[in-house]
Design a protein around this motif. Structure first.
Motif, PDB file in Angstrom:
ATOM      1  N   PHE A 299       0.847  -1.194   0.000  1.00  0.00           N
ATOM      2  CA  PHE A 299       0.000   0.000   0.000  1.00  0.00           C
ATOM      3  C   PHE A 299       0.888   1.252   0.000  1.00  0.00           C
ATOM      4  O   PHE A 299       1.741   1.420   0.875  1.00  0.00           O
ATOM      5  CB  PHE A 299      -0.917  -0.001   1.222  1.00  0.00           C
ATOM      6  CG  PHE A 299      -1.864  -1.174   1.264  1.00  0.00           C
ATOM      7  CD1 PHE A 299      -3.021  -1.168   0.494  1.00  0.00           C
ATOM      8  CD2 PHE A 299      -1.589  -2.293   2.040  1.00  0.00           C
ATOM      9  CE1 PHE A 299      -3.897  -2.244   0.510  1.00  0.00           C
ATOM     10  CE2 PHE A 299      -2.450  -3.379   2.067  1.00  0.00           C
ATOM     11  CZ  PHE A 299      -3.616  -3.357   1.298  1.00  0.00           C
ATOM     12  N   TYR A 322      -5.888  -0.937   6.151  1.00  0.00           N
ATOM     13  CA  TYR A 322      -5.719  -1.705   4.918  1.00  0.00           C
ATOM     14  C   TYR A 322      -4.749  -2.873   5.125  1.00  0.00           C
ATOM     15  O   TYR A 322      -4.969  -3.980   4.615  1.00  0.00           O
ATOM     16  CB  TYR A 322      -5.225  -0.797   3.796  1.00  0.00           C
ATOM     17  CG  TYR A 322      -6.321  -0.131   3.001  1.00  0.00           C
ATOM     18  CD1 TYR A 322      -7.074  -0.833   2.077  1.00  0.00           C
ATOM     19  CD2 TYR A 322      -6.597   1.224   3.176  1.00  0.00           C
ATOM     20  CE1 TYR A 322      -8.080  -0.217   1.340  1.00  0.00           C
ATOM     21  CE2 TYR A 322      -7.602   1.855   2.441  1.00  0.00           C
ATOM     22  CZ  TYR A 322      -8.345   1.128   1.528  1.00  0.00           C
ATOM     23  OH  TYR A 322      -9.343   1.733   0.803  1.00  0.00           O
ATOM     24  N   GLU A 475     -12.575   6.422   3.228  1.00  0.00           N
ATOM     25  CA  GLU A 475     -12.421   5.352   4.236  1.00  0.00           C
ATOM     26  C   GLU A 475     -12.373   5.887   5.660  1.00  0.00           C
ATOM     27  O   GLU A 475     -12.648   5.164   6.617  1.00  0.00           O
ATOM     28  CB  GLU A 475     -11.149   4.534   3.985  1.00  0.00           C
ATOM     29  CG  GLU A 475     -10.968   4.027   2.575  1.00  0.00           C
ATOM     30  CD  GLU A 475     -10.042   4.944   1.780  1.00  0.00           C
ATOM     31  OE1 GLU A 475     -10.204   6.179   1.888  1.00  0.00           O
ATOM     32  OE2 GLU A 475      -9.175   4.437   1.069  1.00  0.00           O
ATOM     33  N   VAL A 487     -14.679  -0.697  -0.410  1.00  0.00           N
ATOM     34  CA  VAL A 487     -13.394  -1.232   0.060  1.00  0.00           C
ATOM     35  C   VAL A 487     -13.384  -2.741  -0.068  1.00  0.00           C
ATOM     36  O   VAL A 487     -12.394  -3.349  -0.527  1.00  0.00           O
ATOM     37  CB  VAL A 487     -13.134  -0.789   1.511  1.00  0.00           C
ATOM     38  CG1 VAL A 487     -11.923  -1.533   2.089  1.00  0.00           C
ATOM     39  CG2 VAL A 487     -12.901   0.710   1.577  1.00  0.00           C
ATOM     40  N   MET A 491     -10.850  -4.828  -2.540  1.00  0.00           N
ATOM     41  CA  MET A 491      -9.954  -5.838  -1.977  1.00  0.00           C
ATOM     42  C   MET A 491     -10.228  -7.202  -2.603  1.00  0.00           C
ATOM     43  O   MET A 491      -9.284  -7.940  -2.938  1.00  0.00           O
ATOM     44  CB  MET A 491     -10.132  -5.900  -0.467  1.00  0.00           C
ATOM     45  CG  MET A 491      -9.242  -6.924   0.234  1.00  0.00           C
ATOM     46  SD  MET A 491      -7.465  -6.579   0.085  1.00  0.00           S
ATOM     47  CE  MET A 491      -7.288  -5.264   1.315  1.00  0.00           C
TER      48      MET A 491
END
Length: 500
Positions: A299, A322, A475, A487, A491
């Motif tokens: 990330f 995350y 977020e 999200v 993912m």
């Protein structure tokens, strides 16, 4: 009555303010259009020792010669550097500082610092016949110093004719400030053809790094002019009126964030259990259960951020969230602190990310052939090299509310190498997962749309996850079912590509 000191952009002097001066004078104001040493019609007065300090001293003498107690000093482009240097020494004399389509230089910043590309920097520093002057732009080159929208051919020719070589030291000597200006009211006049707007400033105050909160102080006002970087030539009547309103303390005020907690410290929208976490240099590994080797998602945070900001991004709830979310799904979640501290730092940040990825791939708990890299916000420009020539082990590239082209207001501050829209043609079969915030600023949204169009033209697979009511940073700003679903969907897509 109010007295104005007007200081123009690089290469130019007081003559560019002629129409504005006439209008301000007609209103009853006292006006002093400054021509600094070596510029405009003072081109013969410069020498090898002429630098920013010379220009600061020019303005200090001018301030000392103005008797009117209500003194408003205006800095346009480069002009804000000597304006701040002089106002810092005569803060008690200054009623207001006006930033006219100018940056926000801090103590120690040279004017040349925003030019990132070494080739451009080297070109600008090529000496003239004197050996110490930077050649003024040709009519075709002014665009590199700011938008020329609104300038007629005659006005552009006039600008070119008034320009003189810029003494090298005026751009390379650092600005020296003592902090004396902290209490002086300020006004920003934004020329929107460059891509910046009050809406973007509001977004930066609401969701950007904490240094932008100073723009929400009650003594800071903003105006917009729908023109390019040279409003004294393209919209002199509108500029004169705006300067009078600024001197009167008018202008749009930015609403400070309702919450005292900075946006970057607000909680992630998913409540995830704390798991195993290991710190290696600038990298944190959020480890899943089991020995592995596991796929990994790296990330990459946005920016620019300030170098002294604490905690650093890998400890922000958003990126910790995350990382934990990835680990809960059976992959290694990697967060990186890269050094994107200014527009000139994209090259260094790209190197930091590349080093981090190789460190992760070398870890025995990671499957080096199943890696995804996920970029956020201003980190979106760092997708460039991964798109242009994706390695075989890069299974997916993701980007959430990314900036995918340098914004027009950034000028020549970003190395032109960082151009994802051009690079995507090289992505081939690399899957791209793009999360788009519906309430994104128009300037950033335009870069995303241009990227999607270029990707489609190149036949690159781009899955777009929409968050129709989400803001930039949804977020942590928008804890809604819509945001959670976005999200989770992003993912799930990245994980599917990692496991394919």
């Amino acid at each position: 009555m109010t007295a104005f000191i007007l200081v123009a952009e690089s290469f130019t002097g007081g003559l560019v303010w002629q129409e504005v001066t006439e209008r301000l004078t007609a209103s009853g104001a006292e006006v002093h259009p400054a021509t600094l040493t070596g510029l405009g019609d003072r081109r013969d007065e410069a020498g090898p020792d002429t630098d920013l300090e010379t220009h600061v001293a020019d303005l200090v003498r001018l301030i000392d010669g103005v008797t009117d107690p209500e003194l408003v000093i205006v800095g346009h482009g480069y002009g804000i550097h000597p304006v701040l240097g002089a106002a810092d020494r005569r803060a008690e004399r200054i009623a207001r500082i006006v930033y006219l389509d100018a940056g926000l230089p801090q103590d120690g910043d040279p004017a040349l610092a925003l030019i990132a590309d070494p080739a451009v920097r080297e070109e600008l520093l090529q000496p003239t016949g004197t050996g110490w002057g930077i050649a003024p732009p040709t009519a075709e080159e002014w665009q590199r110093w700011g938008s020329v929208e609104g300038l007629s051919p005659a006005a552009l020719d006039r600008l070119t004719g008034l320009a003189a070589p810029q003494p090298r030291g005026t751009l390379t000597r650092p600005l020296a400030l003592t902090g004396a200006l902290a209490a002086v009211p300020t006004t920003g006049i934004i020329c929107t053809a460059g891509g910046l707007s009050i809406a973007v400033v509001e977004m930066l105050v609401a969701s950007g790094p904490p240094q932008f909160r100073v723009l929400a102080r009650p003594e800071v006002g903003f105006f917009e002019l729908a023109t390019g970087h040279w409003p004294m030539l393209s919209a002199p009547a509108e500029l004169a009126e705006t300067l009078l309103r600024a001197a009167a303390g008018q202008g749009h005020r930015i609403t400070p964030p309702a919450e005292e907690l900075p946006v970057f410290l607000r909680p992630f929208l998913l409540d995830l259990p704390e798991g195993a976490r290991e710190r290696l240099d600038r990298v944190d590994l959020h480890l899943p259960e089991g020995e592995g080797p596991h796929p990994a998602i790296v990330f990459v945070h946005g920016g620019p951020i300030t170098a002294d900001l604490r905690p650093t991004p890998r400890d922000w709830p958003q990126y910790v969230g995350y990382g934990r979310y990835a680990a809960s799904q059976g992959v290694v979640g990697v967060t990186v602190d890269h050094r994107l501290y200014g527009l000139a730092d994209y090259g260094r940040a790209a190197e930091d990310v590349a080093v981090a990825v190789e460190l992760v791939r070398a870890d025995p708990r990671v499957d080096p052939d199943r890696i995804a890299v996920w970029f956020f916000s201003g980190g979106g420009l760092l997708t460039t090299d991964w798109l242009a020539a994706p390695p075989s082990w890069l299974r997916c590239l993701a980007a959430t509310y990314p900036v995918l082209a340098p914004l027009p207001s950034w000028g020549v501050g970003v190395d032109p190498h960082f151009a994802p829209t051009a690079a995507v043609a090289g992505a081939g079969g690399l899957p791209v997962v793009l999360t788009r915030a519906g309430l994104e600023s128009p300037e950033i949204a335009a870069t995303v749309e241009e990227f999607r169009t270029a990707a489609a033209d190149a036949g690159v697979q781009v899955e777009t996850v929409e968050v129709p009511h989400g803001r930039h940073g949804f977020e942590v700003l928008d804890h809604t079912p819509e945001s959670v679903l976005a999200v989770e969907r992003a993912m799930a897509s990245v994980l599917a590509h990692l496991r394919a």
